[in-house]
Structures are given as C-alpha cells and as structure tokens.
Design a protein around this motif. Structure first.
Motif, PDB file in Angstrom:
ATOM      1  N   LEU A 148      46.925  23.336  41.348  1.00  0.00           N
ATOM      2  CA  LEU A 148      45.733  23.978  40.767  1.00  0.00           C
ATOM      3  C   LEU A 148      45.175  23.356  39.328  1.00  0.00           C
ATOM      4  O   LEU A 148      43.964  23.076  39.266  1.00  0.00           O
ATOM      5  CB  LEU A 148      45.873  25.669  40.537  1.00  0.00           C
ATOM      6  N   GLU A 149      46.293  22.856  38.561  1.00  0.00           N
ATOM      7  CA  GLU A 149      45.817  22.458  37.269  1.00  0.00           C
ATOM      8  C   GLU A 149      45.395  21.048  37.626  1.00  0.00           C
ATOM      9  O   GLU A 149      44.449  20.674  36.675  1.00  0.00           O
ATOM     10  CB  GLU A 149      47.242  22.475  36.275  1.00  0.00           C
ATOM     11  N   GLY A 193      41.642  32.675  40.794  1.00  0.00           N
ATOM     12  CA  GLY A 193      41.380  33.883  40.448  1.00  0.00           C
ATOM     13  C   GLY A 193      41.590  35.069  41.326  1.00  0.00           C
ATOM     14  O   GLY A 193      42.680  35.257  41.820  1.00  0.00           O
ATOM     15  N   ASN A 194      40.608  35.904  41.798  1.00  0.00           N
ATOM     16  CA  ASN A 194      40.673  37.058  42.801  1.00  0.00           C
ATOM     17  C   ASN A 194      40.342  36.561  44.220  1.00  0.00           C
ATOM     18  O   ASN A 194      39.539  35.656  44.201  1.00  0.00           O
ATOM     19  CB  ASN A 194      40.189  38.152  42.491  1.00  0.00           C
ATOM     20  N   VAL A 233      47.656  33.413  45.519  1.00  0.00           N
ATOM     21  CA  VAL A 233      46.263  34.028  44.658  1.00  0.00           C
ATOM     22  C   VAL A 233      46.978  34.390  43.375  1.00  0.00           C
ATOM     23  O   VAL A 233      48.015  35.130  43.270  1.00  0.00           O
ATOM     24  CB  VAL A 233      45.858  35.186  45.458  1.00  0.00           C
ATOM     25  N   ARG A 234      46.484  33.832  42.253  1.00  0.00           N
ATOM     26  CA  ARG A 234      46.863  34.171  40.849  1.00  0.00           C
ATOM     27  C   ARG A 234      46.504  35.547  40.634  1.00  0.00           C
ATOM     28  O   ARG A 234      47.107  36.066  39.795  1.00  0.00           O
ATOM     29  CB  ARG A 234      46.234  32.987  40.039  1.00  0.00           C
ATOM     30  N   THR A 286      51.285  36.128  46.708  1.00  0.00           N
ATOM     31  CA  THR A 286      50.565  36.298  45.564  1.00  0.00           C
ATOM     32  C   THR A 286      51.684  36.455  44.161  1.00  0.00           C
ATOM     33  O   THR A 286      52.546  37.215  44.331  1.00  0.00           O
ATOM     34  CB  THR A 286      49.800  37.742  45.402  1.00  0.00           C
ATOM     35  N   CYS A 287      51.358  35.617  43.481  1.00  0.00           N
ATOM     36  CA  CYS A 287      52.226  35.305  42.093  1.00  0.00           C
ATOM     37  C   CYS A 287      51.941  36.583  41.111  1.00  0.00           C
ATOM     38  O   CYS A 287      52.849  36.773  40.405  1.00  0.00           O
ATOM     39  CB  CYS A 287      51.974  34.106  41.509  1.00  0.00           C
ATOM     40  N   ALA A 288      50.861  37.089  41.076  1.00  0.00           N
ATOM     41  CA  ALA A 288      50.367  38.069  39.911  1.00  0.00           C
ATOM     42  C   ALA A 288      49.448  38.972  40.550  1.00  0.00           C
ATOM     43  O   ALA A 288      48.659  38.489  41.570  1.00  0.00           O
ATOM     44  CB  ALA A 288      49.760  37.423  38.811  1.00  0.00           C
ATOM     45  N   GLY A 289      49.091  39.975  39.831  1.00  0.00           N
ATOM     46  CA  GLY A 289      48.083  41.025  40.243  1.00  0.00           C
ATOM     47  C   GLY A 289      48.627  42.022  41.246  1.00  0.00           C
ATOM     48  O   GLY A 289      49.690  42.123  41.518  1.00  0.00           O
TER      49      GLY A 289
END
Length: 248
Positions: free
Chosen positions: A52-53, A122-123, A137-138, A156-159
């Motif tokens: 992503l980066e 994002g979402n 999905v971040r 999903t790593c977060a959220g």
C-alpha cells in the motif's frame, strides 16, 4: 497530462469484443511489478502494508481524489487508485486492486483464489464480500454477507467487521479486528453437521430465504437442509432477495 490508471474497461483477451490487450498505464505496470515481488514474499501482514505504501508513492499526489465507476466491473489487469473509489454495481477482481482510500461497492465484491489481491487503505463497504484470495482492509469492513477463508489479519488488520452473516472456512487469529455480526459460522464445520450450537439452524432459517438451503448427501447421513453459500452468492449476484423481509 498523466494517464489515470483507473480504467473500468481493462481488456481481457478472452472476452468478446475487447480486441485483445493494450498497454497498461505506467502506474498500473508498476503495481504489477510490486505484486510480483509480493508473491515472492512470505505473505505476512506487513508485506501488504508495504504494498500500500509503495503504491501510494507510485502515484504521488496526482490522483488523490474520489472516483465512481458505473455498473458492474471486471478488473482483468492490476488497478491502482489513490483516494476513494465507488463501484455502483458488482466488482469482480481476478487480479489485484489497491485503493489507498475507501472502497464502496454497491453490489458484490468477489475475487478468485489464485492471484487475487484486494488491498484497501480505508473502509470497505459492499452488499456482500466473497473472498477466496487475499483481502486486507485497514479500516472497517461492512456488508450484509461476508464469506472468506478466515478473519485473520490478512482479512482485516484493524477496525470492525460488521455484517448480518459471516461465513468463515478456517477461523483463526482475528488480529486487532472487532467482529459485530448477527450470525457467525465456521462454514465447513457447519456444512458437515458438526456445529451443534443450540438453535443455530433455526436462526439461519429465520434469517434467510428457503432457496439458499440445500440437502448435502455427504454430511454423514444427515438429511437436514444446510446453508449453501454458492446458492446464496448466486442470488446476491442476481440481485434477488436472500433475507426474509421480517428478519432482524
């Protein structure tokens, strides 16, 4: 003026009327190179974030904007978009898509096991998500139905994962994600008749229409009808009703 790498009509050489493949924009070619390198990686979560980066650096600040693609989309070449992306219909990803912002799909988001990679900074919001490949999905993941290999850090790593129904094949480590789900199934165990949670079958029958249940002759002689995710997915793709109108 720089070429926008978001092209809803990426050419599939086998698809009628495409006229064969055409040269990819520079940014999309670079994404392909990054994905090739990632395929040689160990597949750890940090490798996806590196993707992503690095993808963001490819585009710089040129395309950091919202974009809407109308209707159903099939992506046959790597797609990279910096910013938010909206697809009003279904989105099929047999290759790779990287969205640095949020991804919103009006219909079903689905991929192919071999070579599919979906990375969202994002979402992710869709009517349904059916993933057999790599999905990360971040932010939050929201859908009526989520069917995936497992809700591990690759998914999903977060959220928060919010859904009315989640089907996992191989439940494992969920990382930092929170799961807010009406019914959460270990699908393979359920399909073999080994999920004995009290009232589970009744809950499923109360939630979903009869057409998504089939008899499995290989389930140790059990004649009970069980949820068939393929029937479920076919109805979702056909934009047919899958939930009872009065289901909560």
């Amino acid at each position: 003026m720089a070429v926008d790498p978001v092209d809803p009509m990426k050419s599939d050489p086998d698809r009628p009327g495409t006229g064969g493949s055409r040269e990819l924009p520079t940014a999309a070619r670079r994404v392909g190179q990054i994905l090739t390198e990632l395929n040689d990686d160990d597949g750890a979560t940090d490798a996806f974030w590196r993707l992503l980066e690095r993808s963001t650096k490819v585009l710089g600040d040129q395309h950091g904007s919202a974009r809407t693609l109308t209707g159903d989309q099939e992506l046959w070449e790597p797609l990279l978009h910096q910013g938010d992306l909206v697809v009003t219909g279904h989105l099929y990803v047999p290759t790779a898509i990287v969205v640095t912002g949020s991804l919103t799909v009006g219909g079903c988001l689905y991929d192919r096991e071999d070579g599919s990679r979906i990375v969202v900074g994002g979402n992710l919001t869709a009517r349904a998500v059916f993933s057999a490949g790599d999905l990360l999905v971040r932010g939050d993941l929201g859908a009526d139905v989520v069917s995936c290999v497992c809700l591990d850090p690759r998914t999903t790593c977060a959220g928060t994962v919010r859904a009315r129904l989640v089907l996992e094949e191989d439940p494992g480590d969920r990382g930092d994600a929170t799961v807010d789900v009406g019914i959460h199934l270990d699908y393979d165990t359920h399909h073999l008749g080994r999920d004995d949670r009290e009232g589970l079958r009744e809950q499923l029958r109360a939630l979903l229409v009869d057409e998504v249940f089939t008899k499995d002759d290989d389930s140790d002689g059990d004649d009970e009808l069980r949820l068939d995710r393929y029937e479920l997915f076919d109805r979702l793709l056909a934009e047919e009703r899958v939930f009872h109108d009065d289901a909560r």
